[in-house]
Scaffold this active site. Structure first.
Site, PDB file in Angstrom:
ATOM      1  N   MET A 226      14.623 -38.079  10.723  1.00 30.41           N
ATOM      2  CA  MET A 226      13.609 -39.036  10.368  1.00 30.41           C
ATOM      3  C   MET A 226      12.819 -39.398  11.752  1.00 30.41           C
ATOM      4  O   MET A 226      12.198 -40.214  11.914  1.00 30.41           O
ATOM      5  CB  MET A 226      14.410 -40.266  10.283  1.00 30.41           C
ATOM      6  CG  MET A 226      15.465 -40.461   9.144  1.00 30.41           C
ATOM      7  SD  MET A 226      15.690 -42.264   8.549  1.00 30.41           S
ATOM      8  CE  MET A 226      16.757 -42.904  10.058  1.00 30.41           C
TER       9      MET A 226
ATOM     10  N   GLY B 296      19.427 -33.892  20.213  1.00 26.08           N
ATOM     11  CA  GLY B 296      20.361 -33.766  18.933  1.00 26.08           C
ATOM     12  C   GLY B 296      19.598 -32.919  17.974  1.00 26.08           C
ATOM     13  O   GLY B 296      20.182 -32.007  17.544  1.00 26.08           O
ATOM     14  N   HIS B 297      18.534 -33.460  17.980  1.00 28.67           N
ATOM     15  CA  HIS B 297      17.629 -32.884  16.507  1.00 28.67           C
ATOM     16  C   HIS B 297      17.170 -31.401  17.017  1.00 28.67           C
ATOM     17  O   HIS B 297      17.424 -30.441  16.177  1.00 28.67           O
ATOM     18  CB  HIS B 297      16.530 -33.559  16.300  1.00 28.67           C
ATOM     19  CG  HIS B 297      16.575 -34.942  15.974  1.00 28.67           C
ATOM     20  ND1 HIS B 297      16.379 -35.979  16.559  1.00 28.67           N
ATOM     21  CD2 HIS B 297      16.937 -35.473  14.629  1.00 28.67           C
ATOM     22  CE1 HIS B 297      16.394 -37.117  15.870  1.00 28.67           C
ATOM     23  NE2 HIS B 297      16.820 -36.672  14.741  1.00 28.67           N
TER      24      HIS B 297
ATOM     25  N   GLN C  95      17.379 -45.661   2.473  1.00 34.85           N
ATOM     26  CA  GLN C  95      18.711 -45.654   3.224  1.00 34.85           C
ATOM     27  C   GLN C  95      18.918 -46.815   4.132  1.00 34.85           C
ATOM     28  O   GLN C  95      19.611 -46.795   4.928  1.00 34.85           O
ATOM     29  CB  GLN C  95      18.803 -44.279   3.913  1.00 34.85           C
ATOM     30  CG  GLN C  95      18.214 -43.936   5.136  1.00 34.85           C
ATOM     31  CD  GLN C  95      18.337 -42.498   5.276  1.00 34.85           C
ATOM     32  OE1 GLN C  95      17.861 -41.518   4.645  1.00 34.85           O
ATOM     33  NE2 GLN C  95      18.928 -42.385   6.270  1.00 34.85           N
TER      34      GLN C  95
ATOM     35  N   GLU D   7      26.850 -33.661  13.361  1.00 37.83           N
ATOM     36  CA  GLU D   7      28.294 -34.308  13.069  1.00 37.83           C
ATOM     37  C   GLU D   7      28.195 -35.724  13.623  1.00 37.83           C
ATOM     38  O   GLU D   7      29.328 -36.428  13.254  1.00 37.83           O
ATOM     39  CB  GLU D   7      29.376 -33.473  13.683  1.00 37.83           C
ATOM     40  CG  GLU D   7      29.568 -32.131  13.015  1.00 37.83           C
ATOM     41  CD  GLU D   7      30.553 -31.394  13.633  1.00 37.83           C
ATOM     42  OE1 GLU D   7      30.905 -31.631  14.736  1.00 37.83           O
ATOM     43  OE2 GLU D   7      30.818 -30.161  12.765  1.00 37.83           O
TER      44      GLU D   7
END
Lengths: 281, 281
Positions: free
Chosen positions: B30, B36-37, B61, B148
């Site tokens: 997004m 993290g991405h 969502q 995760e």
């Protein structure tokens, strides 16, 4: 002709064909093949390099209390017909392979699944959309052919393909009929000889409505009433619905000033029959 | 690096790549890309020939009243990070192109969407499953990487891929954390400096529970109580849930005698945070 029963074998075979540059055309069926199915196959055959026909009586699309258990299964005869017609691959998966334990994903096409058969067969179109999406993902066709007799189903699948960005051409094939006009269906064999004669009334009345439309009648209710009145004259026919909808999105319509479809569902004895006709000027 | 905004351009491009024998790896995001991405992208890059990253804040969502409008959008910075990392294609579709008028098809993965975040974000996982399936069909990856941190989301997608017979490898990437253990998230920037300090408690307690598990504690409730008690000591933290589930199917579990995940969601001020840790012996 190859007969493939394993889902993973079919998926691998289709991947190899696609990677080798072959185009696959696809006709999904529940078997018990009649001239209607064979016409879809004849249409699909020249549209690609490899013709795949699936045979699977899909439990997800039978609502509780319907004819899943008694639905006619004629696998050997079906294979012979496919072979004669030049089908390349018959895909006949086992239920436990297509819906293994823990299966829990459903596809819902909300708007076009409402009304018409959707009101009388709860969960039916969810079951149809889900199995067809699974079959598409396994068989990987570029084109798939469906009969226009199940017109709402065709609309559901077209909408799903559009909404989920699938690169598959969906082709409708005109309803194939018996000499007296009855739309071909595996369920016609449930009819007693007497009921079979009565069943010809459905298409006769749809044709009359179409003729009235072609002569200028544009009021949906007038056309519907003509068919309802005709059906009411036969006490053995119980009407589920007679409806006129926009042809492309199945929206309700009062004045038939754009392409439309007139659809009906009835019970004759224990047999549920559907049919439809286009109203286009 | 190519930036593609049109759904049909992306679909055509992906088809050509696939037909040319290229394998596509895919990281859907997004946007508002953080470390993290970027870790997902570094993992995905060598797994195929072409790395596609999508940037799309998916309205489906976001449940009513959530942070769709205020979700951080940093498109130019995101593009720079993708370019530096060696992304081949950034796919950034318009909402009106992905969900045109008349859009009506939703995918529901029922069992693994229940409980945990599913209880607090009605419709969230339906929106996730639907957009991910659409993106898969457009981008046509062979492999897709998900973090995760959103563990239930990863389970929903794995189940969908299995149930719908998609030929896509789904890879989970371990949660990337700040030096004090807080899981990286675009929503961390909503935290005030004081809340940001408090937020480190989440992972600290999960680690403590994991240590107790590793020392032999197998009673799920004892582990949960430890975390709940620890969170209750901070009056600024409101707990949504603390739960232990089977790792592979998210079924509830009383005795942790098979691989499990301990997951939690809290609100700190106006910010909702989630985290999880594996319990495996």
């Amino acid at each position: 002709m190859k007969v493939i029963k394993s889902v993973s074998d079919m998926a691998v075979k289709a991947s190899r064909l696609v990677q080798g540059g072959k185009r696959i055309s696809f006709v999904p069926t529940m078997g018990n093949l009649h001239e209607g199915h064979l016409s879809l196959m004849r249409m699909a055959k020249p549209m690609a390099d490899i013709l795949v026909v699936s045979i699977f009586v899909n439990p997800l699309q039978f609502e509780p209390g319907s004819d899943f258990d008694t639905y006619p299964r004629t696998f050997q005869e079906d294979l012979k017909k496919c072979e004669d017609l030049g089908v390349d691959i018959v895909f006949a998966p086992m239920e436990s392979d297509l819906y293994p334990e823990g299966f829990q994903t459903m596809v819902e096409v909300s708007e076009v699944s409402k009304g018409l058969c959707g009101d009388f067969r709860p969960g039916h179109f969810k079951g149809v959309a889900t199995v067809v999406l699974k079959l598409f993902n396994i068989v990987k066709p570029r084109v798939a052919v469906f009969g226009e007799k199940d017109y709402q189903q065709l609309c559901v699948i077209r909408q799903m393909v559009k909404d989920l960005n699938l690169d598959i051409q969906i082709v409708g094939h005109p309803t194939v009929r018996e000499p007296d006009g009855l739309a071909m269906s595996s369920r016609n064999q449930y009819l007693s000889p007497e009921e079979r004669v009565r069943a010809a009334l459905l298409y006769k009345l749809l044709k009359e409505a179409q003729e009235r439309f072609e002569k200028g009648e544009r009021r949906a209710q007038a056309l519907i009433t003509h068919v309802q009145t005709g059906l009411a004259k036969d006490p053995k026919i119980a009407v589920e619905y007679v409806s006129i909808r926009e042809r492309d999105n199945l929206k309700t319509i009062d004045v038939v000033d754009k392409p439309a479809v007139m659809a009906l569902a009835v019970h004759i004895g224990k047999t549920r029959l559907i049919d439809n006709i286009f109203l286009t000027s």
